[in-house]
Design an enzyme around this catalytic site. Structure first.
Site, PDB file in Angstrom:
ATOM      1  N   LYS A   1      -1.261  -1.307  -4.222  1.00  0.00           N
ATOM      2  CA  LYS A   1      -2.416  -0.405  -4.207  1.00  0.00           C
ATOM      3  C   LYS A   1      -1.810   0.977  -4.130  1.00  0.00           C
ATOM      4  O   LYS A   1      -1.212   1.331  -3.109  1.00  0.00           O
ATOM      5  CB  LYS A   1      -3.291  -0.678  -2.989  1.00  0.00           C
ATOM      6  CG  LYS A   1      -4.245   0.438  -2.661  1.00  0.00           C
ATOM      7  CD  LYS A   1      -5.063   0.106  -1.451  1.00  0.00           C
ATOM      8  CE  LYS A   1      -5.676   1.310  -0.765  1.00  0.00           C
ATOM      9  NZ  LYS A   1      -5.997   2.454  -1.586  1.00  0.00           N
TER      10      LYS A   1
ATOM     11  N   TYR B   1       0.866  -1.189   0.000  1.00  0.00           N
ATOM     12  CA  TYR B   1       0.000   0.000   0.000  1.00  0.00           C
ATOM     13  C   TYR B   1       0.900   1.236   0.000  1.00  0.00           C
ATOM     14  O   TYR B   1       1.559   1.535   0.989  1.00  0.00           O
ATOM     15  CB  TYR B   1      -0.895  -0.046   1.240  1.00  0.00           C
ATOM     16  CG  TYR B   1      -1.996   1.003   1.323  1.00  0.00           C
ATOM     17  CD1 TYR B   1      -2.136   2.029   0.386  1.00  0.00           C
ATOM     18  CD2 TYR B   1      -2.933   0.944   2.347  1.00  0.00           C
ATOM     19  CE1 TYR B   1      -3.157   2.957   0.480  1.00  0.00           C
ATOM     20  CE2 TYR B   1      -3.960   1.874   2.449  1.00  0.00           C
ATOM     21  CZ  TYR B   1      -4.066   2.881   1.522  1.00  0.00           C
ATOM     22  OH  TYR B   1      -5.080   3.803   1.623  1.00  0.00           O
TER      23      TYR B   1
HETATM   24  C1  LIG Z   1      -5.663   9.640   0.853  1.00  0.00           C
HETATM   25  C2  LIG Z   1      -6.882   8.787   0.798  1.00  0.00           C
HETATM   26  O1  LIG Z   1      -7.591   8.688   1.759  1.00  0.00           O
HETATM   27  N1  LIG Z   1      -7.107   8.138  -0.334  1.00  0.00           N
HETATM   28  C3  LIG Z   1      -8.265   7.312  -0.537  1.00  0.00           C
HETATM   29  C4  LIG Z   1      -9.047   7.811  -1.705  1.00  0.00           C
HETATM   30  O2  LIG Z   1     -10.055   6.919  -2.025  1.00  0.00           O
HETATM   31  C5  LIG Z   1      -9.634   9.164  -1.369  1.00  0.00           C
HETATM   32  O3  LIG Z   1     -10.501   9.032  -0.283  1.00  0.00           O
HETATM   33  C6  LIG Z   1     -10.414   9.725  -2.520  1.00  0.00           C
HETATM   34  O4  LIG Z   1      -9.611   9.747  -3.651  1.00  0.00           O
HETATM   35  C7  LIG Z   1     -10.953  11.123  -2.212  1.00  0.00           C
HETATM   36  O5  LIG Z   1      -9.898  12.049  -2.116  1.00  0.00           O
HETATM   37  C8  LIG Z   1      -7.893   5.877  -0.774  1.00  0.00           C
HETATM   38  O6  LIG Z   1      -6.792   5.787  -1.607  1.00  0.00           O
HETATM   39  C9  LIG Z   1      -7.695   5.249   0.586  1.00  0.00           C
HETATM   40  C10 LIG Z   1      -8.136   3.849   0.674  1.00  0.00           C
HETATM   41  O7  LIG Z   1      -8.384   3.206  -0.290  1.00  0.00           O
HETATM   42  C11 LIG Z   1      -8.283   3.280   2.008  1.00  0.00           C
HETATM   43  O8  LIG Z   1      -9.260   3.583   2.647  1.00  0.00           O
HETATM   44  O9  LIG Z   1      -7.423   2.531   2.435  1.00  0.00           O
END
Ligand SMILES: CC(=O)N[C@@H]([C@@H](O)[C@H](O)[C@H](O)CO)[C@@H](O)CC(=O)C(=O)O
Length: 311
Positions: A169, A141
């Site tokens: 990921k 990750y």
């Molecule tokens: C920095 C962050 O939290 N990134 C999110 C994104 O899905 C993010 O919420 C989205 O792009 C909105 O900014 C995901 O990459 C995180 C994720 O998949 C997780 O919950 O582990």
């Protein structure tokens, strides 16, 4: 790189599973089942349990194990289950990895170590120690904006020598990173897009699917975008991404945290999974009206794109 694992299950739309709380803010088994049932009904391809969106950073070990257990109770064998087991210590990460393996999860994943800045060899050892604890495949990750650690392709190449490492990921913002990781791992590896705002771009640059924190608010839209990419309909995919980005931008402009906003959207649409745990901010009075506007945006996009898809 050749792999003995069935990689076909690591594709498509995989929501990052939210923490589900009762009215007192404790992990709720019943509400975790509610969210599982919602994802089953939406026909997403899997769930990523206990990651950033799962507020893992605010849970103790027993709570994290409980969430992994409740999700497996409800969804094992019905979709792909990926357990995020990253924790401040290697010891706790291994305990979580062993627990996930005993529950039949399909894969493990972990952020790099947090708080202290560690050299690559220590980060590499952390991931390899987790990997060696079970026979499950492992997804690295990479999320530099929250961990402060950036996975370089040279280390990724080294890590891929361990046959249990099936991919990454990637939540860093440049889609260039996705192309580099895919090129480094080859077709026999998996790359998941992390930033939901550029899901379509990430897929075009080589991501096999996405794991995202906003998918839960709008699974249909991401499923349709993914389908358009599969069909080579890039113009349509870009249009839906633009509507998705209006919604994400609105969610990110709330006074409360984005996750509080998403949970309120879900609650108003009949899926009550509680609020967020402090220090994440809950929604404010002003947010309440904005959330109605977000629901209108969602409804418009859902009806437009589901009818376009059906024509
Ligand atoms: C920095 C962050 O939290 N990134 C999110 C994104 O899905 C993010 O919420 C989205 O792009 C909105 O900014 C995901 O990459 C995180 C994720 O998949 C997780 O919950 O582990």
């Amino acid at each position: 790189m050749t792999t003995t694992f069935d990689l076909s299950k690591f594709k498509g739309i995989i929501p990052a599973f939210y923490a589900c709380y009762d009215e007192k803010g404790q992990i709720s088994q019943e509400r975790t089942y509610t969210l599982c049932d919602y994802y089953l009904q939406k026909q997403v391809h899997g769930v990523y349990v206990g990651g950033s969106s799962g507020e893992c950073i605010y849970h103790n070990l027993e709570e994290r194990k409980a969430v992994l257990t409740f999700v497996a109770d409800r969804l094992k064998g019905k979709m792909t289950l990926i357990a995020h087991v990253g924790a401040p210590s290697t010891r706790d990460s291994i305990l979580l990895a062993e627990h996930a393996a005993s529950l039949g999860y399909d894969a493990l994943s972990a952020i790099p170590p947090i708080y202290f800045t560690l050299p690559d060899h220590a980060v590499s050892r952390y991931w390899n120690d987790i990997i060696e604890a079970t026979s499950l495949p492992f997804l690295i990750y990479n999320i530099p904006q929250t961990t402060g650690y950036t996975l370089r392709t040279s280390l990724y190449k080294e890590l891929l020598k361990n046959k249990k490492v099936i991919g990454v990921k990637n939540s860093s913002m440049p889609t260039f990173d996705i192309e580099r990781f895919k090129r480094t791992g080859g077709q026999d590896s998996i790359v998941f897009n992390g930033p939901d705002e550029q899901f379509v771009a990430g897929r075009i640059m080589g991501a096999d699917g996405g794991i995202g924190g906003t998918y839960g608010a709008m699974p249909e839209l991401f499923l349709i975008a993914d389908q358009y990419i599969e069909q080579g309909k890039f113009r349509e995919a870009t249009q839906i991404q633009s509507e998705i980005n209006e919604i994400i931008t609105a969610l990110c402009s709330l006074d409360g945290s984005m996750y509080a906003g998403i949970k309120e959207v879900l609650r108003r649409r009949g899926v009550n999974i509680g609020g967020v745990r402090l220090p994440l901010a809950g929604i404010t009075v002003q947010d309440s009206t904005r959330i109605n506007e977000i629901i209108s945006l969602l409804q418009q996009a859902e009806s437009r794109f589901t009818s376009e898809r059906n024509n």
